[in-house]
Design a protein around this motif. Structure first.
Motif, mmCIF file in Angstrom:
data_model
loop_
_atom_site.group_PDB
_atom_site.id
_atom_site.type_symbol
_atom_site.label_atom_id
_atom_site.label_comp_id
_atom_site.label_asym_id
_atom_site.label_seq_id
_atom_site.Cartn_x
_atom_site.Cartn_y
_atom_site.Cartn_z
ATOM 1 N N ILE A 6 2.175 1.205 10.636
ATOM 2 C CA ILE A 6 3.480 0.999 9.986
ATOM 3 C C ILE A 6 4.530 0.622 11.035
ATOM 4 O O ILE A 6 5.623 1.174 11.071
ATOM 5 N N GLU A 7 4.172 -0.338 11.866
ATOM 6 C CA GLU A 7 5.102 -0.790 12.891
ATOM 7 C C GLU A 7 6.228 -1.648 12.303
ATOM 8 O O GLU A 7 7.299 -1.754 12.890
ATOM 9 N N SER A 8 5.988 -2.285 11.151
ATOM 10 C CA SER A 8 6.995 -3.151 10.531
ATOM 11 C C SER A 8 7.826 -2.342 9.536
ATOM 12 O O SER A 8 7.972 -1.127 9.681
ATOM 13 N N ASN A 9 8.351 -2.997 8.508
ATOM 14 C CA ASN A 9 9.188 -2.322 7.522
ATOM 15 C C ASN A 9 9.028 -3.027 6.177
ATOM 16 O O ASN A 9 8.309 -4.021 6.066
ATOM 17 N N LEU A 10 9.689 -2.498 5.148
ATOM 18 C CA LEU A 10 9.700 -3.095 3.818
ATOM 19 C C LEU A 10 8.294 -3.242 3.250
ATOM 20 O O LEU A 10 7.885 -4.293 2.765
ATOM 21 N N LYS A 119 11.076 4.468 7.189
ATOM 22 C CA LYS A 119 10.756 3.140 6.692
ATOM 23 C C LYS A 119 11.334 2.931 5.287
ATOM 24 O O LYS A 119 11.525 3.883 4.528
ATOM 25 N N THR A 120 11.564 1.653 4.971
ATOM 26 C CA THR A 120 11.965 1.270 3.622
ATOM 27 C C THR A 120 10.750 0.737 2.875
ATOM 28 O O THR A 120 9.975 -0.054 3.419
ATOM 29 N N PHE A 121 10.596 1.180 1.627
ATOM 30 C CA PHE A 121 9.468 0.754 0.794
ATOM 31 C C PHE A 121 9.997 0.085 -0.471
ATOM 32 O O PHE A 121 11.013 0.489 -1.023
ATOM 33 N N ILE A 122 9.274 -0.948 -0.921
ATOM 34 C CA ILE A 122 9.658 -1.728 -2.093
ATOM 35 C C ILE A 122 8.646 -1.489 -3.205
ATOM 36 O O ILE A 122 7.440 -1.488 -2.973
ATOM 37 N N ARG A 123 9.149 -1.275 -4.433
ATOM 38 C CA ARG A 123 8.251 -1.139 -5.572
ATOM 39 C C ARG A 123 7.665 -2.503 -5.908
ATOM 40 O O ARG A 123 8.375 -3.402 -6.370
ATOM 41 N N GLY A 124 6.375 -2.683 -5.637
ATOM 42 C CA GLY A 124 5.741 -3.959 -5.906
ATOM 43 C C GLY A 124 4.478 -4.105 -5.079
ATOM 44 O O GLY A 124 4.064 -3.181 -4.371
ATOM 45 N N GLY A 125 3.847 -5.267 -5.184
ATOM 46 C CA GLY A 125 2.616 -5.500 -4.449
ATOM 47 C C GLY A 125 2.201 -6.954 -4.515
ATOM 48 O O GLY A 125 2.785 -7.766 -5.247
ATOM 49 N N LYS A 126 1.191 -7.297 -3.729
ATOM 50 C CA LYS A 126 0.638 -8.639 -3.699
ATOM 51 C C LYS A 126 -0.819 -8.596 -4.140
ATOM 52 O O LYS A 126 -1.516 -7.613 -3.886
ATOM 53 N N SER A 136 10.084 -9.333 4.202
ATOM 54 C CA SER A 136 11.018 -9.522 5.312
ATOM 55 C C SER A 136 12.435 -9.617 4.771
ATOM 56 O O SER A 136 12.659 -9.963 3.605
ATOM 57 N N ASN A 137 13.397 -9.316 5.614
ATOM 58 C CA ASN A 137 14.798 -9.430 5.219
ATOM 59 C C ASN A 137 15.106 -10.870 4.813
ATOM 60 O O ASN A 137 14.697 -11.824 5.461
ATOM 61 N N GLY A 138 15.816 -11.007 3.689
ATOM 62 C CA GLY A 138 16.141 -12.323 3.164
ATOM 63 C C GLY A 138 15.164 -12.842 2.139
ATOM 64 O O GLY A 138 15.451 -13.835 1.465
ATOM 65 N N TYR A 157 18.852 -13.202 -9.685
ATOM 66 C CA TYR A 157 17.722 -13.187 -8.771
ATOM 67 C C TYR A 157 17.962 -12.099 -7.730
ATOM 68 O O TYR A 157 19.094 -11.778 -7.390
ATOM 69 N N TYR A 158 16.862 -11.547 -7.260
ATOM 70 C CA TYR A 158 16.911 -10.416 -6.341
ATOM 71 C C TYR A 158 16.391 -10.851 -4.979
ATOM 72 O O TYR A 158 15.450 -11.636 -4.877
ATOM 73 N N TYR A 159 17.007 -10.321 -3.952
ATOM 74 C CA TYR A 159 16.559 -10.642 -2.609
ATOM 75 C C TYR A 159 16.857 -9.468 -1.685
ATOM 76 O O TYR A 159 17.657 -8.582 -2.003
ATOM 77 N N LEU A 160 16.211 -9.457 -0.535
ATOM 78 C CA LEU A 160 16.414 -8.402 0.443
ATOM 79 C C LEU A 160 17.546 -8.779 1.376
ATOM 80 O O LEU A 160 17.573 -9.882 1.912
#
Length: 316
Positions: A6-10, A119-126, A136-138, A157-160
Motif C-alpha cells: 500500500i505504497e500508493s493511495n486512493l 490511506k484514502t479508499f474509494i468505493r468501487g473497483g475495476k 490518481s488525483n484528477g 460528473y465526479y472526479y478526484l
C-alpha cells in the motif's frame, strides 16, 4: 517488521487490497491490525493474526475497508459549494474514506512495535484479476472516456481533487446544459428520444454516479397467492404478495456500453421524476449485457424492481 503493498493511495475497495508484513520479529506472539476512521474516530475491534512457521503475513484489508465505508448518498446538502451560472461544485464525501491502519507487533513480553499507514479508499473497483487497484488525483470517476448528457435532465460528473481526501462533483441545474460545465472533450451530447423516456442515475464501478436515458419502457405487476382456508361454509383467501417491476429499453452505442454494464451491478439505482425533480430507488436483478465486435449499437432490455408499500395479503 516491514510493510509492502500500500505504497500508493486512493485504493478501490471492490478489488483485493493485499498488505504484506515481513521481517516480523521472532519474539512476536502475533500481529494486530488496528484501524481508525479519521473522520468519525470509529475504531472497530482489532484483528489478530498468527504466523505459521515464521512465514510472512499476506492480508487482504478490503473487507475491513468495506465494513467502514460510509453509506452512499447521492443527494446531500452542499458542504462547500459555489455557484457559477447554475453550475455547482460540491465536496462529496459519501464514497470515500480515510483510514489509519496500525500494524502492531505484540511481543512475548507485552511490548509493541507499531507501523502506521494513513490511506484514502474509494468505493468501487475495476474488472481485473489484479489486486491493489487504485486511482490518481484528477481522475474522473466514470466508466467511459466521455460522459453522455441529455438536454433537460440533471447531469454531474465526479472526479478526484488535488488533495487525496477530496472526491468532488460538478452538479448543474437540470434545466440547463452549458458547454463550460465540463471540458469539451469530456461531454458527449445525445438527443432525447421517446415521448416519456426514463432517466436512471446509479453508483458506478469507480465510486461516482452515472446516468442513462432509456427511450422506451413498460411496467408489470404480478402476484403470488398465499393460499386459502377452507371453512365449513366459505373459503377465506389469504391474499397475495404484490410485486412490481419496470423494464427499460434502449439502443446503446458501443462506446457507452460500459455504463450499462456498471448499471446492472450497481448497489444504488434511482429513477428520476422530471415533474417533481426527485428520485425513486429501484434495484437490479437477473440482468445481463451482451457485447460482440461486429455491432456498433446494442439494444438492451433491463428489468428493475419497483419498491411499493402496497400489501394486499391477510397474513403478516
Amino acid at each position: 517488521m516491514n510493510i509492502s503493498g500500500i505504497e500508493s493511495n486512493l485504493y478501490l475497495s471492490d478489488n483485493p487490497i493485499f498488505v504484506r508484513l515481513y521481517n516480523i520479529s521472532q519474539n512476536a506472539k502475533y500481529v494486530e491490525i488496528r484501524v481508525r476512521n479519521t473522520s468519525t474516530q470509529e475504531t472497530p475491534k482489532p484483528l489478530r493474526y498468527y504466523r505459521y512457521a515464521n512465514e510472512d503475513l499476506n492480508i487482504d484489508i478490503s473487507s475491513i475497508v468495506k465494513s467502514m465505508m460510509p453509506k452512499p448518498d447521492h443527494i446531500r446538502p452542499f458542504l462547500s459549494a459555489g455557484s457559477i451560472s447554475n453550475i455547482y461544485q460540491n465536496y462529496f464525501y459519501g464514497n470515500s474514506i480515510v483510514l489509519e491502519f496500525m500494524f502492531v507487533e505484540v511481543m512475548q513480553n507485552g511490548s509493541e512495535n507499531v507501523l502506521t499507514r494513513k490511506k484514502t479508499f474509494i468505493r468501487g473497483g475495476k474488472r481485473t484479476y489484479q489486486s491493489n487497484q487504485n486511482l490518481s488525483n484528477g481522475d474522473v470517476l466514470s466508466p467511459t472516456e466521455t460522459i453522455p448528457v441529455w438536454n433537460g435532465f440533471p447531469f454531474e460528473y465526479y472526479y478526484l481533487g488535488t488533495i487525496s481526501t477530496e472526491v468532488l462533483s460538478i452538479i448543474q441545474d437540470p434545466r440547463i446544459i452549458r458547454s463550460k460545465i465540463a471540458p469539451v472533450n469530456l461531454v458527449k451530447r445525445l438527443k432525447v428520444k421517446g415521448c416519456e423516456p426514463k432517466y436512471v442515475k446509479f453508483l458506478n464501478s469507480l465510486g461516482g454516479y452515472s446516468y442513462w436515458l432509456f427511450e422506451n419502457w413498460e411496467t408489470e405487476e404480478s402476484n403470488d397467492n398465499l393460499g386459502s382456508i377452507l371453512g365449513r361454509t366459505e373459503v377465506t383467501d389469504l391474499g397475495n404478495e404484490y410485486e412490481s417491476e419496470i423494464e427499460l429499453i434502449s439502443k446503446v452505442p458501443q462506446q457507452f456500453l460500459p455504463i450499462i454494464k456498471d448499471l446492472i451491478f450497481s448497489e444504488e439505482i434511482y429513477l428520476y421524476n422530471p415533474t417533481e425533480q426527485n428520485y425513486t430507488r429501484v434495484s437490479s436483478d437477473g440482468n445481463n449485457v451482451k457485447e460482440n465486435p461486429f455491432d456498433v449499437n446494442f439494444k438492451v432490455k433491463l428489468k428493475f424492481k419497483l419498491y411499493n408499500r402496497y400489501n394486499p395479503s391477510l397474513i403478516w
